[in-house]
Design a protein around this motif. Structure first.
Motif, short mmCIF file in Angstrom:
data_model
loop_
_atom_site.label_atom_id
_atom_site.label_comp_id
_atom_site.label_asym_id
_atom_site.label_seq_id
_atom_site.Cartn_x
_atom_site.Cartn_y
_atom_site.Cartn_z
N UNK A 1 0.80 -1.23 0.00
CA UNK A 1 0.00 0.00 0.00
C UNK A 1 0.83 1.27 0.00
N UNK A 2 2.14 1.19 0.09
CA UNK A 2 2.94 2.40 0.28
C UNK A 2 2.91 3.34 -0.92
N UNK A 3 2.55 2.84 -2.10
CA UNK A 3 2.47 3.71 -3.27
C UNK A 3 1.06 4.24 -3.50
N UNK A 4 0.13 3.90 -2.62
CA UNK A 4 -1.23 4.42 -2.73
C UNK A 4 -1.27 5.89 -2.32
N UNK A 5 -2.02 6.73 -3.04
CA UNK A 5 -2.14 8.14 -2.65
C UNK A 5 -2.68 8.30 -1.24
N UNK A 6 -2.06 9.19 -0.49
CA UNK A 6 -2.46 9.58 0.87
C UNK A 6 -2.24 8.48 1.91
N UNK A 7 -1.56 7.42 1.53
CA UNK A 7 -1.28 6.38 2.52
C UNK A 7 0.05 6.69 3.19
N UNK A 8 0.05 6.77 4.51
CA UNK A 8 1.27 7.02 5.26
C UNK A 8 1.16 6.40 6.64
N UNK A 9 2.29 6.00 7.20
CA UNK A 9 2.31 5.47 8.56
C UNK A 9 2.90 6.49 9.52
N UNK A 10 3.21 7.68 9.00
CA UNK A 10 3.80 8.73 9.84
C UNK A 10 2.73 9.71 10.29
N UNK A 11 3.05 10.45 11.35
CA UNK A 11 2.10 11.42 11.88
C UNK A 11 2.11 12.71 11.07
N UNK A 12 3.15 12.92 10.24
CA UNK A 12 3.23 14.11 9.40
C UNK A 12 3.35 13.68 7.93
N UNK A 13 3.15 14.66 7.03
CA UNK A 13 3.25 14.36 5.61
C UNK A 13 1.91 14.09 4.98
N UNK A 14 1.89 14.09 3.66
CA UNK A 14 0.65 13.93 2.92
C UNK A 14 0.40 12.50 2.46
#
Length: 222
Positions: A182-195
């Motif tokens: 899923x890491x290349x999916x738009x708006x997917x992130x495991x961090x508290x910051x970033x888009x």
């Protein structure tokens, strides 16, 4: 991985935002206005007012950088990608990427290793591939800051079946196997910051060049 039709639909929605490129200039204007007006409103002696103003301005600057980063990512993701391929040096691409992110790399105490023959060329859009490398290296450095030293970033290049293969390896904590798809999916992130758009932008750039990108994890690096 997000299907192409879904990604295209999302891009169409983002394009409906009117004058989204102007948002960046508006956000940057916040910092200028804050700096110009803050001194006149703070109470106390001039020295204290200046110190308070500088502290406030630093906070505003940090917020502006965060907002501007969001707008930049959204604009980059929404913009139609039309590569203009040209022959470029892979070694030069690596060097330019490291030079661009040198302050970040130095602050994180990351050791950089490069391995690319000077004569190795890749046929691609220079600026688009540079942007993809920036996003990938930034992501790697950020991941390593969450992990104890040594922090080593390796950029390597090789040829396989008449194609140029670029490898970016870091000694960060790695990616949870449950997240890799899923890491290349738009708006997917495991961090508290970033888009969550950085890697999605990379995927769009590589896809526009009819290339492919994949992620692998081993015990020592990603």
């Amino acid at each position: 991985m997000l299907f192409r039709s879904e990604a295209s639909a999302l891009i169409d929605e983002l394009k409906k935002v009117k004058n989204y490129e102007g948002m960046s200039a508006q956000i940057q204007a916040i910092q200028r206005r804050a700096f110009a007006t803050e001194l006149g409103y703070l109470p106390g002696p001039v020295e204290q007012r200046i110190e308070k103003m500088l502290d406030t301005t630093r906070k505003v600057a940090n917020a502006v950088r965060g907002l501007n980063g969001i707008v930049t990512d959204v604009v980059a993701f929404a913009r139609e990608i039309q590569p203009r391929p040209a022959a470029m040096s892979v070694a030069g691409l690596f060097t330019r990427t490291i030079e661009t992110l040198e302050p970040m790399i130095r602050a994180a105490h990351v050791q950089v290793r490069q391995s690319a023959e000077e004569e190795l060329l890749v046929h691609a859009d220079v600026e688009l591939l540079h942007q993809a490398m920036i996003n990938l290296v930034r992501n790697a450095v950020e991941a390593m800051t969450e992990h104890r030293p040594p922090r080593v970033l390796t950029l390597a290049a090789s040829t396989q079946n008449m194609r140029v293969v670029l490898t970016i390896r870091d000694t960060g904590p790695g990616i949870d196997p449950a997240h890799i798809d899923r890491i290349f999916n738009p708006f997917y992130t495991t961090r508290s910051t970033g888009t969550g758009l950085g890697l999605a932008i990379v995927h769009r750039i590589i896809d526009a060049h009819q290339g492919s990108i994949s992620v692998h994890k081993d015990r020592k690096s990603t």
